[in-house]
Design a protein around this motif. Structure first.
Motif, PDB file in Angstrom:
ATOM      1  N   ASP A   1      47.434  29.340  33.696  1.00 54.30           N
ATOM      2  CA  ASP A   1      47.134  29.259  34.436  1.00 54.30           C
ATOM      3  C   ASP A   1      46.795  30.264  35.773  1.00 54.30           C
ATOM      4  O   ASP A   1      47.400  31.010  36.564  1.00 54.30           O
ATOM      5  CB  ASP A   1      49.361  29.224  35.199  1.00 54.30           C
ATOM      6  CG  ASP A   1      50.170  30.445  34.600  1.00 54.30           C
ATOM      7  OD1 ASP A   1      49.330  30.088  33.999  1.00 54.30           O
ATOM      8  OD2 ASP A   1      51.228  29.530  35.413  1.00 54.30           O
ATOM      9  N   SER A   2      46.081  31.972  35.146  1.00 53.34           N
ATOM     10  CA  SER A   2      46.014  32.982  35.282  1.00 53.34           C
ATOM     11  C   SER A   2      45.190  32.690  37.010  1.00 53.34           C
ATOM     12  O   SER A   2      44.164  31.158  37.281  1.00 53.34           O
ATOM     13  CB  SER A   2      45.293  33.444  34.030  1.00 53.34           C
ATOM     14  OG  SER A   2      44.539  34.707  35.123  1.00 53.34           O
ATOM     15  N   PHE A   3      45.554  33.404  37.546  1.00 55.12           N
ATOM     16  CA  PHE A   3      44.503  33.772  38.491  1.00 55.12           C
ATOM     17  C   PHE A   3      43.197  34.198  38.196  1.00 55.12           C
ATOM     18  O   PHE A   3      42.414  34.284  38.972  1.00 55.12           O
ATOM     19  CB  PHE A   3      45.326  34.691  39.766  1.00 55.12           C
ATOM     20  CG  PHE A   3      46.176  33.964  40.677  1.00 55.12           C
ATOM     21  CD1 PHE A   3      46.198  33.103  41.074  1.00 55.12           C
ATOM     22  CD2 PHE A   3      47.539  34.665  40.397  1.00 55.12           C
ATOM     23  CE1 PHE A   3      47.352  32.199  42.020  1.00 55.12           C
ATOM     24  CE2 PHE A   3      48.868  33.918  40.738  1.00 55.12           C
ATOM     25  CZ  PHE A   3      48.489  33.255  41.360  1.00 55.12           C
ATOM     26  N   TYR A   4      42.576  34.424  37.310  1.00 59.75           N
ATOM     27  CA  TYR A   4      41.583  35.284  36.722  1.00 59.75           C
ATOM     28  C   TYR A   4      40.523  33.778  36.877  1.00 59.75           C
ATOM     29  O   TYR A   4      39.407  34.048  36.858  1.00 59.75           O
ATOM     30  CB  TYR A   4      41.767  36.222  34.930  1.00 59.75           C
ATOM     31  CG  TYR A   4      41.575  37.465  35.423  1.00 59.75           C
ATOM     32  CD1 TYR A   4      41.209  37.982  36.214  1.00 59.75           C
ATOM     33  CD2 TYR A   4      42.933  37.808  33.629  1.00 59.75           C
ATOM     34  CE1 TYR A   4      41.595  39.145  35.998  1.00 59.75           C
ATOM     35  CE2 TYR A   4      42.995  39.115  33.429  1.00 59.75           C
ATOM     36  CZ  TYR A   4      42.271  39.268  34.850  1.00 59.75           C
ATOM     37  OH  TYR A   4      42.435  41.225  34.951  1.00 59.75           O
ATOM     38  N   HIS A   5      40.945  32.601  37.093  1.00 61.09           N
ATOM     39  CA  HIS A   5      39.775  31.253  36.536  1.00 61.09           C
ATOM     40  C   HIS A   5      39.449  31.977  37.848  1.00 61.09           C
ATOM     41  O   HIS A   5      38.523  31.045  38.093  1.00 61.09           O
ATOM     42  CB  HIS A   5      41.239  30.684  35.936  1.00 61.09           C
ATOM     43  CG  HIS A   5      41.795  30.197  34.520  1.00 61.09           C
ATOM     44  ND1 HIS A   5      40.627  30.114  33.957  1.00 61.09           N
ATOM     45  CD2 HIS A   5      42.460  30.395  34.062  1.00 61.09           C
ATOM     46  CE1 HIS A   5      41.384  30.187  32.425  1.00 61.09           C
ATOM     47  NE2 HIS A   5      42.906  30.888  33.138  1.00 61.09           N
ATOM     48  N   SER A   6      40.563  31.242  38.760  1.00 61.50           N
ATOM     49  CA  SER A   6      40.142  31.303  40.568  1.00 61.50           C
ATOM     50  C   SER A   6      40.274  31.727  40.774  1.00 61.50           C
ATOM     51  O   SER A   6      38.709  31.709  42.403  1.00 61.50           O
ATOM     52  CB  SER A   6      41.101  30.002  40.835  1.00 61.50           C
ATOM     53  OG  SER A   6      42.234  30.661  40.902  1.00 61.50           O
ATOM     54  N   PHE A   7      39.707  33.119  40.686  1.00 62.92           N
ATOM     55  CA  PHE A   7      39.539  34.432  41.646  1.00 62.92           C
ATOM     56  C   PHE A   7      37.859  34.165  42.259  1.00 62.92           C
ATOM     57  O   PHE A   7      37.354  34.685  41.366  1.00 62.92           O
ATOM     58  CB  PHE A   7      40.110  35.410  41.320  1.00 62.92           C
ATOM     59  CG  PHE A   7      40.329  36.480  42.512  1.00 62.92           C
ATOM     60  CD1 PHE A   7      40.883  36.700  43.556  1.00 62.92           C
ATOM     61  CD2 PHE A   7      39.347  37.409  42.373  1.00 62.92           C
ATOM     62  CE1 PHE A   7      40.867  37.622  44.492  1.00 62.92           C
ATOM     63  CE2 PHE A   7      39.001  38.309  43.506  1.00 62.92           C
ATOM     64  CZ  PHE A   7      40.118  38.619  44.400  1.00 62.92           C
ATOM     65  N   LYS A   8      38.032  34.865  43.494  1.00 61.03           N
ATOM     66  CA  LYS A   8      36.630  34.875  43.540  1.00 61.03           C
ATOM     67  C   LYS A   8      36.025  36.781  44.013  1.00 61.03           C
ATOM     68  O   LYS A   8      36.653  36.908  44.936  1.00 61.03           O
ATOM     69  CB  LYS A   8      35.750  33.986  44.739  1.00 61.03           C
ATOM     70  CG  LYS A   8      34.189  34.383  45.549  1.00 61.03           C
ATOM     71  CD  LYS A   8      33.613  33.106  46.339  1.00 61.03           C
ATOM     72  CE  LYS A   8      31.940  33.190  46.436  1.00 61.03           C
ATOM     73  NZ  LYS A   8      31.646  33.321  45.830  1.00 61.03           N
TER      74      LYS A   8
END
Length: 347
Positions: A92-99
């Motif tokens: 669920d890391s924000f690394y996955h979706s951050f632009k």
């Protein structure tokens, strides 16, 4: 091509929490990182390499936005980064979706991936952590040869965090291996592989200088050097006392030493030597500038053992001294003699 290599920034950490000087330390970590970005812009550095643990724990979306804003201020520098064991990529890391900004190239795959920079005929390789621990060796592969120049971003170096063999790096064929995880800066292979160390010390064991690696790739090859940069240092300091030293004179001497080495630094003080038999040092009085982490008292009372023996031949003290016999001051026997005599005299 000019590059700067950093690692283990640990944004979000709170070093020495609870100490008087520690309140601003989390902000200092951010400020040092900001100064690195400003340095890259000022020197028009081509590539900024971040070899893991940019964050101390899972970054929140707001943390990523703050970091990316700093990256976006770079008008020339390209940024390549991987995640380490502290900021490893959870499901669920924000690394996955951050632009990220267009000048930022995260290598966030579980397996090795790369980014090419045609203007430098350069490829940068790396992969990220998806767990706190990765015990298998994963840096024994060869440089693929996709570009004339190739750099590897790597994070690890102990049994629980990807063991790294110096020999494997030497045979890898990479022009440079930018390493993270070990907080002490060290060059493993001259101009070929190095730990930049933590940008700022984040633990009392992070003694010595901290900073970044500055490098350049030319037609003659790679040249690197370590550049001290941290705002503070953890400094171990041995203080030799003598029989005439009191608590007051010891405090004055230690304060002077701290001032000479810089009151912005943090100190681990070890007291050694012989003290007056009537003096018991008070370590808490030595923290004048609220920057002393700990004081270890290894001093011993300056007993006149010959005099003690002759005065106490017929009692337990004399028998104890006689049983130990003559011994050097750096032996276990002498330590036993000190402690035994102190205990007997206290009684």
């Amino acid at each position: 091509m000019k590059f700067i290599h950093i690692a283990d920034v640990h944004l979000g950490a709170a070093p020495d929490s609870g100490k008087a000087y520690s309140a601003n330390r989390p902000k200092e970590l951010w400020e040092s990182f900001k100064q690195i970005i400003e340095l890259c812009e000022r020197e028009q550095t081509d590539i900024l390499l971040i070899a893991g643990d940019l964050f101390h724990r899972q970054p929140l979306r707001k943390d990523l936005k703050e970091v990316d804003y700093l990256f976006s201020t770079l008008t020339h520098t390209k940024v390549v980064l991987i995640a380490g064991n502290h900021d490893y990529i959870k499901p669920d890391s924000f690394y996955h979706s951050f632009k990220w900004s267009e000048n930022v190239y995260p290598l966030f795959g579980q397996n090795t991936e790369y980014v090419e920079f045609d203007e430098y005929n350069l490829a940068v390789y790396g992969f990220s952590y998806y767990a706190k621990e990765m015990k298998e060796e994963r840096y024994s592969f060869k440089a693929p040869g996709y570009c004339k120049r190739e750099i590897l971003l790597a994070h690890g170096g102990d049994e629980k965090h990807i063991p790294i063999r110096k020999e494997a790096l030497a045979r890898s064929g990479f022009d440079y291996v930018a390493l993270g995880h070990i907080h002490k800066p060290q060059i493993l292979l001259e101009n070929q592989a190095a730990y930049s160390g933590a940008l700022e010390p984040v633990d009392k064991n992070d003694v010595g200088e901290h900073g970044y690696i500055k490098g350049e790739i030319t037609s003659k090859g790679v040249k690197i050097k370590f550049v001290p940069f941290a705002s503070r240092q953890y400094i171990p300091m041995n203080v030799t006392v003598h029989e005439n030293m009191t608590n007051g004179s010891l405090k004055e001497f230690v304060t002077q030493q701290i001032e000479e080495k810089g009151i912005q630094n943090m100190f681990k003080i070890t007291l050694i030597g012989e003290r007056d038999v009537d003096i018991q040092f008070e370590p808490e009085t030595l923290d004048v500038y609220n920057n002393v982490l700990e004081v270890i008292d290894k001093t011993y009372p300056a007993f006149d053992y010959k005099k003690l023996y002759h005065e106490n031949k017929e009692n337990l003290i004399g028998c104890f001294i006689d049983s130990i016999g003559t011994c050097d001051k750096d032996t276990v026997e002498f330590l036993a003699l000190q402690e035994g005599i102190r205990a007997l005299l206290d009684e």
